[in-house]
Design an enzyme around this catalytic site. Structure first.
Site, PDB file in Angstrom:
ATOM      1  N   GLN A 165       9.723   1.669   7.503  1.00 29.79           N
ATOM      2  CA  GLN A 165      10.029   1.647   8.689  1.00 29.79           C
ATOM      3  C   GLN A 165      11.238   2.213   8.683  1.00 29.79           C
ATOM      4  O   GLN A 165      11.554   3.101   9.767  1.00 29.79           O
ATOM      5  CB  GLN A 165      10.321  -0.028   9.282  1.00 29.79           C
ATOM      6  CG  GLN A 165      10.523  -0.107  10.795  1.00 29.79           C
ATOM      7  CD  GLN A 165       9.284   0.526  11.582  1.00 29.79           C
ATOM      8  OE1 GLN A 165       8.495  -0.071  11.601  1.00 29.79           O
ATOM      9  NE2 GLN A 165       9.744   1.592  12.392  1.00 29.79           N
ATOM     10  N   ARG A 213       1.974  -5.237   1.321  1.00 33.98           N
ATOM     11  CA  ARG A 213       2.830  -5.898   2.182  1.00 33.98           C
ATOM     12  C   ARG A 213       2.536  -7.424   1.891  1.00 33.98           C
ATOM     13  O   ARG A 213       1.325  -8.011   1.823  1.00 33.98           O
ATOM     14  CB  ARG A 213       2.254  -5.821   3.591  1.00 33.98           C
ATOM     15  CG  ARG A 213       2.745  -6.707   4.659  1.00 33.98           C
ATOM     16  CD  ARG A 213       2.633  -6.632   6.027  1.00 33.98           C
ATOM     17  NE  ARG A 213       3.354  -5.360   6.473  1.00 33.98           N
ATOM     18  CZ  ARG A 213       3.786  -5.318   7.812  1.00 33.98           C
ATOM     19  NH1 ARG A 213       3.116  -5.925   8.910  1.00 33.98           N
ATOM     20  NH2 ARG A 213       4.377  -4.082   7.961  1.00 33.98           N
ATOM     21  N   HIS A 248      12.205  -3.454   4.222  1.00 38.16           N
ATOM     22  CA  HIS A 248      11.019  -2.803   5.150  1.00 38.16           C
ATOM     23  C   HIS A 248      11.267  -1.414   4.824  1.00 38.16           C
ATOM     24  O   HIS A 248      11.624  -0.622   5.857  1.00 38.16           O
ATOM     25  CB  HIS A 248      10.868  -3.329   6.437  1.00 38.16           C
ATOM     26  CG  HIS A 248       9.493  -2.897   6.969  1.00 38.16           C
ATOM     27  ND1 HIS A 248       8.600  -2.231   6.542  1.00 38.16           N
ATOM     28  CD2 HIS A 248       9.241  -3.186   8.245  1.00 38.16           C
ATOM     29  CE1 HIS A 248       7.489  -2.101   7.252  1.00 38.16           C
ATOM     30  NE2 HIS A 248       8.161  -2.729   8.358  1.00 38.16           N
ATOM     31  N   ASP A 277      15.060  -6.451  16.064  1.00 36.77           N
ATOM     32  CA  ASP A 277      13.539  -7.192  15.666  1.00 36.77           C
ATOM     33  C   ASP A 277      13.479  -8.358  16.331  1.00 36.77           C
ATOM     34  O   ASP A 277      14.303  -9.197  16.840  1.00 36.77           O
ATOM     35  CB  ASP A 277      13.391  -7.302  13.998  1.00 36.77           C
ATOM     36  CG  ASP A 277      12.022  -7.234  13.569  1.00 36.77           C
ATOM     37  OD1 ASP A 277      11.231  -7.381  14.459  1.00 36.77           O
ATOM     38  OD2 ASP A 277      12.024  -7.340  12.421  1.00 36.77           O
ATOM     39  N   ARG A 319       6.167   6.561  11.808  1.00 33.02           N
ATOM     40  CA  ARG A 319       5.574   5.770  10.633  1.00 33.02           C
ATOM     41  C   ARG A 319       4.526   6.726   9.761  1.00 33.02           C
ATOM     42  O   ARG A 319       4.556   6.854   8.840  1.00 33.02           O
ATOM     43  CB  ARG A 319       5.001   4.505  10.686  1.00 33.02           C
ATOM     44  CG  ARG A 319       5.974   3.479  11.445  1.00 33.02           C
ATOM     45  CD  ARG A 319       6.780   3.148  10.364  1.00 33.02           C
ATOM     46  NE  ARG A 319       6.229   2.249   9.104  1.00 33.02           N
ATOM     47  CZ  ARG A 319       5.788   1.107   9.017  1.00 33.02           C
ATOM     48  NH1 ARG A 319       6.005   0.348  10.138  1.00 33.02           N
ATOM     49  NH2 ARG A 319       5.192   0.877   8.001  1.00 33.02           N
ATOM     50  N   CYS A 350      11.209  -2.130  15.488  1.00 30.04           N
ATOM     51  CA  CYS A 350       9.968  -1.715  14.683  1.00 30.04           C
ATOM     52  C   CYS A 350       8.529  -2.071  15.310  1.00 30.04           C
ATOM     53  O   CYS A 350       7.558  -1.801  14.835  1.00 30.04           O
ATOM     54  CB  CYS A 350      10.152  -2.245  13.279  1.00 30.04           C
ATOM     55  SG  CYS A 350      10.268  -4.188  13.302  1.00 30.04           S
TER      56      CYS A 350
HETATM   57  N1   CP Z   1       6.664  -2.354  12.092  1.00 30.26           N
HETATM   58  C1   CP Z   1       5.531  -2.849  11.615  1.00 30.26           C
HETATM   59  O1   CP Z   1       5.611  -2.846  10.523  1.00 30.26           O
HETATM   60  O2   CP Z   1       4.492  -2.841  12.332  1.00 30.26           O
HETATM   61  P1   CP Z   1       3.181  -3.759  11.946  1.00 30.26           P
HETATM   62  O3   CP Z   1       3.403  -5.333  11.501  1.00 30.26           O
HETATM   63  O4   CP Z   1       2.229  -3.813  12.960  1.00 30.26           O
HETATM   64  O5   CP Z   1       2.538  -3.098  10.625  1.00 30.26           O
END
Ligand code: CP
Length: 318
Positions: A147, A117, A144, A232, A300, A272
């Site tokens: 997700q 990430r 992403h 989002d 997830r 998300c």
């Molecule tokens: N939706 C998502 O990626 O959540 P986090 O940022 O908590 O990993």
């Protein structure tokens, strides 16, 4: 097919599959992954042991905060019989400037799969170029895909095939929208996207997606007839200095009851998470009967377990 020896044992593996954006996999591969996700989820619900990744290791590199991504990958590896190592910039040599290429060469001789990430997509692309093992994008500024994998599985689980359906995106032109757009082109659904003035959708991606994406100035029109409405936060990680400006710019891009009433009666709401009730979504929608955000978050775990299995050991029949 399962690997007979670890990639670190010999010459660099000629062709390693990575999951860096939705366009990395075909429609057939997604169909397989959604089937595996269901099988793996059902096993988990029955408390059946399933350890295809016994003795395998996942390295997780986080340069941004996370709750769901970290827990779902770490728990998922454990449930598949493997283990996960959590690395941050601050607690590793990344913050002292170790080149990404060197980090990739080293980690991929020690572990079986890497999840990253970070900020720029180019970072995961560079890492993957030098990696002997599969690399998964756990979120970048641009994409992403994990997700969206979970979100599409959630739609299929709740409503059946997504092909031919309309998915409405309301809000910022962020990584999630980019991944939805790529998925629409591959899987045969349409994205209706509405972002505020000054927050344009990636023009190159729009051109690549062709008829799969329709852009609307009015978010209410984007939601009309939709089968899934999703959004989002107004301020993504890294843009915190713009929070107050964004609150004004995004005020009409809130998914509320009026917007959901224009969607198809079967429409679902997804987010998300984490969410800000009263900003990008009303409390009545996210906590209401059309919302599937908790299933979406749980999925997830299951979708990424299917992804890890596919990338590390290949297609399985059982
Ligand atoms: N939706 C998502 O990626 O959540 P986090 O940022 O908590 O990993």
């Amino acid at each position: 097919m399962p690997q007979s020896s670890h990639p670190s044992g010999g010459a660099p593996v000629a062709k390693v599959r990575h999951f860096l954006q939705m366009s990395d996999f075909s429609a057939e591969e997604y169909a397989y992954l959604f089937e595996r996700t269901k099988i793996i989820k059902d096993r988990f619900k029955r408390y059946e042991l399933y350890h295809p990744l016994r003795d395998r290791t996942l390295a997780m590199v986080f340069q941004k905060n996370s709750t769901r991504t970290r827990v779902s990958f770490e728990a998922g590896m454990g449930q598949l019989g493997g283990s996960a190592i959590f690395l941050t910039s601050e607690a590793s040599q990344i913050s002292r400037g170790e080149p990404i290429e060197d980090l990739s060469r080293v980690l991929s001789r020690m572990v079986d799969v890497v999840m990253i990430r970070t900020f720029k997509q180019s970072m995961v692309e560079r890492f993957a170029e030098y990696s002997r093992v599969p690399v998964i994008n756990g979120l970048t500024d641009e994409h992403h895909p994990c997700q969206i994998l979970a979100d599409i599985f959630t739609y299929i689980e709740q409503r059946g095939p997504i092909k031919g359906k309309i998915v409405t995106w309301v809000g910022d032109a962020v990584n999630m929208l980019n991944s939805w757009m790529q998925a629409a082109k591959i899987l045969g659904f349409t994205v209706h996207a509405s972002t505020p003035p000054g927050y344009p959708i990636d023009a190159q991606l729009l051109a690549e997606c062709g008829d799969s994406v329709r852009v609307f100035e009015d978010p209410l029109e984007a939601a009309r007839g939709s089968h899934l409405v999703t959004t989002d936060v107004w301020t993504s990680m890294g843009f915190e200095a713009e929070t107050e400006v964004r609150k004004k710019a995004f005020a009409d891009w809130c998914v509320d009851e009026e917007m959901m009433a224009l969607a198809d009666p079967s429409a679902l709401f997804m987010h998300c998470l984490p969410a800000h009730r009263g900003e990008e979504v009303s409390a009545g929608v996210i906590d209401g009967p059309q919302s599937v955000v908790w299933d979406e978050a749980e999925n997830r775990l299951h979708a990424q377990k299917a992804l890890l299995e596919y990338l590390v050991v290949g297609e399985v029949k059982s």
